[in-house]
Design an enzyme around this catalytic site. Structure first.
Site, mmCIF file in Angstrom:
data_model
loop_
_atom_site.group_PDB
_atom_site.id
_atom_site.type_symbol
_atom_site.label_atom_id
_atom_site.label_comp_id
_atom_site.label_asym_id
_atom_site.label_seq_id
_atom_site.Cartn_x
_atom_site.Cartn_y
_atom_site.Cartn_z
ATOM 1 N N GLY A 12 -21.127 51.917 88.755
ATOM 2 C CA GLY A 12 -21.073 53.065 87.838
ATOM 3 C C GLY A 12 -20.874 52.594 86.406
ATOM 4 O O GLY A 12 -20.158 53.213 85.630
ATOM 5 N N SER A 14 -23.003 52.530 84.029
ATOM 6 C CA SER A 14 -24.036 53.027 83.122
ATOM 7 C C SER A 14 -23.529 53.999 82.067
ATOM 8 O O SER A 14 -24.184 54.207 81.051
ATOM 9 C CB SER A 14 -25.154 53.693 83.930
ATOM 10 O OG SER A 14 -24.616 54.676 84.801
ATOM 11 N N ARG A 15 -22.414 54.627 82.318
ATOM 12 C CA ARG A 15 -21.904 55.593 81.315
ATOM 13 C C ARG A 15 -20.391 55.766 81.484
ATOM 14 O O ARG A 15 -19.799 55.201 82.399
ATOM 15 C CB ARG A 15 -22.640 56.934 81.399
ATOM 16 C CG ARG A 15 -22.595 57.601 82.753
ATOM 17 C CD ARG A 15 -23.583 58.763 82.819
ATOM 18 N NE ARG A 15 -23.727 59.233 84.184
ATOM 19 C CZ ARG A 15 -22.966 60.159 84.748
ATOM 20 N NH1 ARG A 15 -22.006 60.742 84.054
ATOM 21 N NH2 ARG A 15 -23.147 60.520 85.997
ATOM 22 N N VAL A 64 -23.368 53.160 96.041
ATOM 23 C CA VAL A 64 -22.244 52.393 96.613
ATOM 24 C C VAL A 64 -21.873 52.864 98.020
ATOM 25 O O VAL A 64 -21.254 52.121 98.782
ATOM 26 C CB VAL A 64 -20.983 52.412 95.706
ATOM 27 C CG1 VAL A 64 -21.236 51.685 94.389
ATOM 28 C CG2 VAL A 64 -20.474 53.827 95.470
ATOM 29 N N ASN A 90 -15.825 51.047 90.001
ATOM 30 C CA ASN A 90 -15.572 52.165 89.084
ATOM 31 C C ASN A 90 -16.344 53.431 89.464
ATOM 32 O O ASN A 90 -15.943 54.531 89.077
ATOM 33 C CB ASN A 90 -15.963 51.703 87.663
ATOM 34 C CG ASN A 90 -16.119 52.853 86.698
ATOM 35 O OD1 ASN A 90 -15.136 53.398 86.201
ATOM 36 N ND2 ASN A 90 -17.365 53.256 86.433
ATOM 37 N N TYR A 155 -10.667 64.331 96.320
ATOM 38 C CA TYR A 155 -10.672 63.274 95.299
ATOM 39 C C TYR A 155 -9.327 62.546 95.256
ATOM 40 O O TYR A 155 -9.267 61.318 95.215
ATOM 41 C CB TYR A 155 -10.992 63.929 93.956
ATOM 42 C CG TYR A 155 -11.067 63.019 92.763
ATOM 43 C CD1 TYR A 155 -12.195 62.223 92.532
ATOM 44 C CD2 TYR A 155 -10.047 62.983 91.813
ATOM 45 C CE1 TYR A 155 -12.277 61.415 91.395
ATOM 46 C CE2 TYR A 155 -10.121 62.195 90.679
ATOM 47 C CZ TYR A 155 -11.241 61.406 90.486
ATOM 48 O OH TYR A 155 -11.321 60.611 89.364
ATOM 49 N N ALA A 157 -7.138 62.315 97.640
ATOM 50 C CA ALA A 157 -6.962 61.535 98.877
ATOM 51 C C ALA A 157 -7.751 60.228 98.797
ATOM 52 O O ALA A 157 -7.258 59.159 99.181
ATOM 53 C CB ALA A 157 -7.408 62.354 100.086
ATOM 54 N N LYS A 159 -8.606 58.651 96.057
ATOM 55 C CA LYS A 159 -8.005 57.784 95.039
ATOM 56 C C LYS A 159 -6.691 57.166 95.552
ATOM 57 O O LYS A 159 -6.376 56.017 95.240
ATOM 58 C CB LYS A 159 -7.787 58.565 93.742
ATOM 59 C CG LYS A 159 -9.086 58.976 93.031
ATOM 60 C CD LYS A 159 -9.906 57.764 92.621
ATOM 61 C CE LYS A 159 -11.069 58.112 91.722
ATOM 62 N NZ LYS A 159 -11.899 56.924 91.396
ATOM 63 N N ILE A 188 -9.439 61.260 80.865
ATOM 64 C CA ILE A 188 -10.216 60.469 79.913
ATOM 65 C C ILE A 188 -11.439 61.281 79.500
ATOM 66 O O ILE A 188 -12.059 61.955 80.336
ATOM 67 C CB ILE A 188 -10.666 59.138 80.567
ATOM 68 C CG1 ILE A 188 -9.469 58.403 81.199
ATOM 69 C CG2 ILE A 188 -11.385 58.249 79.548
ATOM 70 C CD1 ILE A 188 -8.349 58.005 80.270
HETATM 71 P P1 NDP Z 1 -18.792 59.622 84.873
HETATM 72 O O1 NDP Z 1 -19.126 60.814 85.706
HETATM 73 O O2 NDP Z 1 -18.878 59.715 83.395
HETATM 74 O O3 NDP Z 1 -19.678 58.355 85.375
HETATM 75 C C1 NDP Z 1 -19.774 58.074 86.725
HETATM 76 C C2 NDP Z 1 -20.529 56.780 86.935
HETATM 77 O O4 NDP Z 1 -20.536 56.499 88.344
HETATM 78 C C3 NDP Z 1 -21.967 56.831 86.503
HETATM 79 O O5 NDP Z 1 -22.342 55.576 85.998
HETATM 80 C C4 NDP Z 1 -22.719 57.122 87.802
HETATM 81 O O6 NDP Z 1 -24.068 56.659 87.814
HETATM 82 C C5 NDP Z 1 -21.883 56.316 88.770
HETATM 83 N N1 NDP Z 1 -22.008 56.755 90.157
HETATM 84 C C6 NDP Z 1 -21.746 57.981 90.674
HETATM 85 N N2 NDP Z 1 -21.994 57.985 91.996
HETATM 86 C C7 NDP Z 1 -22.438 56.744 92.319
HETATM 87 C C8 NDP Z 1 -22.873 56.129 93.526
HETATM 88 N N3 NDP Z 1 -22.915 56.811 94.674
HETATM 89 N N4 NDP Z 1 -23.268 54.838 93.494
HETATM 90 C C9 NDP Z 1 -23.253 54.142 92.329
HETATM 91 N N5 NDP Z 1 -22.860 54.669 91.157
HETATM 92 C C10 NDP Z 1 -22.458 55.951 91.159
HETATM 93 O O7 NDP Z 1 -17.319 59.211 85.333
HETATM 94 P P2 NDP Z 1 -16.124 58.545 84.504
HETATM 95 O O8 NDP Z 1 -16.629 57.476 83.635
HETATM 96 O O9 NDP Z 1 -15.298 59.628 83.947
HETATM 97 O O10 NDP Z 1 -15.273 57.932 85.716
HETATM 98 C C11 NDP Z 1 -15.372 56.563 86.118
HETATM 99 C C12 NDP Z 1 -14.304 56.293 87.163
HETATM 100 O O11 NDP Z 1 -13.018 56.618 86.642
HETATM 101 C C13 NDP Z 1 -14.463 57.155 88.428
HETATM 102 O O12 NDP Z 1 -14.097 56.399 89.556
HETATM 103 C C14 NDP Z 1 -13.476 58.274 88.202
HETATM 104 O O13 NDP Z 1 -13.057 58.841 89.407
HETATM 105 C C15 NDP Z 1 -12.365 57.531 87.500
HETATM 106 N N6 NDP Z 1 -11.484 58.387 86.721
HETATM 107 C C16 NDP Z 1 -11.952 59.141 85.691
HETATM 108 C C17 NDP Z 1 -11.089 59.934 84.979
HETATM 109 C C18 NDP Z 1 -11.526 60.790 83.842
HETATM 110 O O14 NDP Z 1 -10.697 61.550 83.332
HETATM 111 N N7 NDP Z 1 -12.768 60.710 83.378
HETATM 112 C C19 NDP Z 1 -9.660 60.012 85.316
HETATM 113 C C20 NDP Z 1 -9.267 59.165 86.415
HETATM 114 C C21 NDP Z 1 -10.153 58.391 87.076
HETATM 115 P P3 NDP Z 1 -25.332 57.653 87.493
HETATM 116 O O15 NDP Z 1 -25.165 58.094 86.064
HETATM 117 O O16 NDP Z 1 -26.536 56.806 87.721
HETATM 118 O O17 NDP Z 1 -25.219 58.804 88.458
#
Ligand code: NDP
Length: 248
Positions: A12, A14-15, A64, A90, A155, A157, A159, A188
């Site tokens: 993940g 990419s963004r 993943v 991630n 989610y 559970a 985490k 975030i």
């Molecule tokens: P985003 O939704 O901004 O980005 C999610 C990323 O995960 C994207 O790059 C997406 O790729 C990728 N992704 C999603 N599903 C899959 C998959 N099945 N296989 C591979 N890649 C996948 O999320 P955040 O940046 O906000 O979050 C990143 C991590 O941090 C996550 O684990 C989230 O649970 C955790 N987190 C975030 C918080 C927040 O407040 N933002 C707080 C606490 C934890 P694509 O664009 O190609 O779909």
């Protein structure tokens, strides 16, 4: 804290938080493998930003949650890069609802991506580290894995499960000088949270002593430390980066 000569795989990447982690590790000299699943344009943008920093990177599209696909991808990555030294699990999704309204498929999907996804990637990614007798595995969990959150039973559970996965894997891999830690972000500012209604955001902010949402770069800084040689004696831990909203 140089990571020159090391290869880092960021799922993940990419963004959002993943992109900030890719940029930070690239700044430290690591070659970065950016994983994504559905949005190649976001992955290309991250690649462009890494290259603008003078970093080396490649893109790998895989889900993943797909065990066979993950195994293939990690074999290809190890062959292409020569090693995998740092793995950042991630990738994550949310499918929020109150428990009584939560569909079974929303439970299963969140478990599959967030929890099994990390298991798949660690299992596939730790072999090159074991051979090299050096490695860093960093898992992105969440404050809600510790504190819980109404509407996020699936989610939180998943985490919380990642914390157990971190600790068990840390014990199993320590003899090979591979550390396994997690970072637990608070709220975030990314696409994952941008859809929250303003009233919910205000309620969240009221619970954050530092009185702001965190940034992806705040999380990347903790990952950078855990990936470095300086963190060699840190394993099985969770670093909380949450503005003080939960003090575990
Ligand atoms: P985003 O939704 O901004 O980005 C999610 C990323 O995960 C994207 O790059 C997406 O790729 C990728 N992704 C999603 N599903 C899959 C998959 N099945 N296989 C591979 N890649 C996948 O999320 P955040 O940046 O906000 O979050 C990143 C991590 O941090 C996550 O684990 C989230 O649970 C955790 N987190 C975030 C918080 C927040 O407040 N933002 C707080 C606490 C934890 P694509 O664009 O190609 O779909």
């Amino acid at each position: 804290m140089s990571l020159a000569g090391k290869t880092a795989v960021v799922t993940g990447g990419s963004r959002g938080i993943g992109r900030a982690i890719c940029l930070r590790l690239a700044q430290m000299g690591a070659r970065v493998v950016i994983n994504y699943v559905s949005r190649p344009e976001a992955a290309e943008e991250t690649r462009a930003q890494v290259e603008a920093l003078g970093g080396e990177c490649s893109l790998f599209q895989f889900d993943v949650a797909d065990t066979a696909g993950v195994q293939d991808a990690f074999q290809q990555i190890a062959a292409e890069c020569g090693s995998i030294d740092i793995l950042v699990c991630n990738a994550g999704i949310t499918r929020d609802n109150l428990l009584l309204k939560m569909k079974e498929e929303d439970w299963d999907q969140v478990m599959a991506v967030n929890l099994k996804g990390a298991f798949n990637c660690i299992k596939a990614g730790c072999r090159p580290m074991m051979k090299k007798r050096w490695g860093r595995i960093i898992i992105i969990t969440s404050v809600v894995g510790f504190a819980g959150n109404a509407g996020q039973a699936n989610y939180s559970a998943a985490k919380a499960g990642l914390v157990g996965l971190t600790r068990s894997t840390a014990r199993e891999l320590a003899s090979r000088s591979i550390t396994v830690n997690c970072v637990a972000p608070g709220y975030i500012d990314t696409e994952m949270t941008s859809g929250l209604p303003d009233a919910v955001k205000e309620k969240i902010l009221a619970e954050v002593p530092l009185n702001s949402l965190g940034t992806p770069e705040d999380i990347a800084a903790a990952v950078a430390y855990l990936a470095s040689d300086e963190a060699r004696y840190v394993t099985g831990q969770a670093i909380h980066v949450n503005g003080g909203m939960f003090m575990g």
